[in-house]
Design an enzyme around this catalytic site. Structure first.
Site, PDB file in Angstrom:
ATOM      1  N   THR A  54       0.133   2.468  -1.713  1.00 63.68           N
ATOM      2  CA  THR A  54      -0.587   2.029  -2.901  1.00 63.68           C
ATOM      3  C   THR A  54       0.393   1.806  -4.046  1.00 63.68           C
ATOM      4  OG1 THR A  54      -2.524   2.494  -4.300  1.00 63.68           O
ATOM      5  CG2 THR A  54      -1.084   4.360  -3.763  1.00 63.68           C
ATOM      6  N   LYS A  58       3.640  -1.512  -3.039  1.00 68.14           N
ATOM      7  CA  LYS A  58       3.199  -2.429  -1.991  1.00 68.14           C
ATOM      8  C   LYS A  58       4.211  -3.535  -1.698  1.00 68.14           C
ATOM      9  CE  LYS A  58      -1.755  -1.640  -2.425  1.00 68.14           C
ATOM     10  NZ  LYS A  58      -3.095  -2.250  -2.505  1.00 68.14           N
ATOM     11  N   ASP A  94      -5.410  -4.708   3.326  1.00 75.35           N
ATOM     12  CA  ASP A  94      -6.203  -4.930   2.113  1.00 75.35           C
ATOM     13  C   ASP A  94      -6.992  -6.226   2.197  1.00 75.35           C
ATOM     14  OD1 ASP A  94      -5.697  -2.637   0.669  1.00 75.35           O
ATOM     15  OD2 ASP A  94      -3.974  -3.478  -0.404  1.00 75.35           O
TER      16      ASP A  94
END
Length: 423
Positions: A54, A58, A94
């Site tokens: 996170t 990233k 994601d």
């Protein structure tokens, strides 16, 4: 060799990832906070099994990957790492999560001008998803450059969808919003990847839109926002990450099960209503029913002040009491997974109403005015209850997610609330 599984980031106090991955079957999953200079030695470890990544790492982890999944390479962002056969593989789950979030909220970006707030790793995912969903145009707003927060209304006031990928509004700094939707009259879709709190200030504005607002802005009355927070994205990407960690499929139904589980466990149940409407007794019954801890706001105020509420009113006045009430309410509502009984006048403050709704579902208890007790309640004795209800009624409506009549037993009202909450 025991393998490391967890979430890698810099500050992770807000994270719900551990209970999500535990629910998916990864019992050893943990939070792993590292400073930038610690990143490389940690990622060189041979005992890494699988990591989620996170902010702000990233993009920083990409140079340490031996193999990059084509989707992650194209997006320019990695949020999942897996060590396999001595090599570190980088993926972007994601994108799966983001698209799942849009589908669940029935949000379509097709043919729309999409404004993405932020330029970090989550922004890259949002941009890729918007293009995949065939958005007409994608504009990225950041703190620097021509498209910034000072110029966005002038340059992109025709945006039709807003996606927030910044941490503005995230716990614990929850009293901020990245943009003002009133200045973006074409927007109908609002996405915030933040999941803690459940309703950021941006989402509170979207969910509270009403006919009066539309009229003032010269917009059609039928304008309504479709909006979503980031919880479903978080869970869906975690499911895909677990599949990559362990090389096994997980049924899609697990995503919905875990979203519902987190909702029940983490969301506050907030009770509001006229003085004497039964918030404390219903709240205690609801705490027994739900297993959530019970917090009585008035009792917490008395504990902190060291004196009864009538004495605070008599000695310091209503303004001092309201300031203390707001301070205590903000602190209590910043925590999660509770049943909270507020004072009858807590809704008088817009900031209080926002605090209740950010982290909770708000239930307003109703009872016939003739059944409301007034003893020991300074404001109930000062004027008529009819006058009080005329003033507070619209404010209860502004705060409420659901109204419940409390004319029977506390257990009956608590049962109605719990059924609605679980649904």
């Amino acid at each position: 060799m025991e393998r490391i599984y967890g979430l890698l980031g810099r500050k992770l106090g807000h994270s719900w990832s551990v209970p999500i991955h535990e629910a998916l079957g990864c019992a050893g999953y943990r939070l792993i906070e590292r400073e930038p200079e610690e990143l490389e030695p940690f990622l060189r470890r041979e005992d890494i099994g699988g990591l989620n990544v996170t902010m702000p790492y990233k993009r920083d982890v990409m140079p340490f990957c031996d193999v990059l999944d084509p989707a992650a390479e194209a997006i320019g962002s990695v949020n999942t790492l897996v060590r396999r056969d001595g090599k570190l593989y980088g993926y972007n789950t994601d994108l799966d999560g983001f698209c799942c979030m849009l589908r669940r909220a029935k949000i379509s970006l097709k043919g729309k001008k999409v404004m993405v707030l932020g330029s970090g790793g989550a922004s890259l995912t949002a941009q890729a998803a918007a293009k995949q969903e065939r958005a007409r145009e994608v504009v990225v707003v950041s703190r620097a450059g021509a498209d910034n927060y000072e110029t966005l209304y002038q340059r992109h006031g025709d945006a039709e969808a807003v996606v927030n990928t910044t941490p503005v509004g995230m716990w614990p700094q929850m009293d901020q919003a990245p943009v003002d939707l009133r200045r973006l009259p074409a927007v109908t879709e609002v996405v915030d990847v933040i999941y803690n709190p459940g309703r950021t200030n941006l989402l509170l504005q979207a969910s509270s839109w009403n006919r009066k607002d539309c009229g003032e802005l010269g917009l059609p009355e039928e304008r309504r926002f479709r909006w979503t927070g980031g919880l479903s994205m978080l869970v869906a990407q975690a499911k895909r990450a677990e599949e990559l960690f362990f090389g096994r499929p997980i049924p899609d139904g697990e995503t919905e099960r875990i979203i519902a589980k987190l909702w029940r466990e983490q969301t506050n149940i907030v009770l509001a209503g006229m003085p004497g409407s039964g918030k404390t007794t219903v709240g205690q019954a609801l705490a027994r029913l739900s297993g959530k801890p019970f917090v009585d706001l008035d009792a917490e105020i008395v504990r902190r002040a060291g004196k009864p509420i009538p004495e605070i009113f008599a000695g310091e006045g209503e303004a001092a009491f309201r300031a203390l009430e707001s301070q205590v309410l903000q602190a209590v509502c910043a925590q999660s997974g509770q049943v909270i009984a507020t004072g009858g006048g807590a809704v008088l403050s817009a900031e209080n109403r926002e605090a209740m709704r950010r982290t909770g579902r708000v239930y307003v208890l109703r009872r016939k005015l003739g059944d409301l007790p007034t003893e020991g309640r300074p404001l109930s004795q000062r004027g008529t209850l009819e006058e009080m209800e005329r003033v507070r009624g619209p404010l209860y409506s502004a705060a409420a997610d659901f109204f419940v009549w409390n004319q029977g037993t506390p257990e009956e009202a608590a049962g109605e609330i719990w059924r609605d909450f679980c649904e």
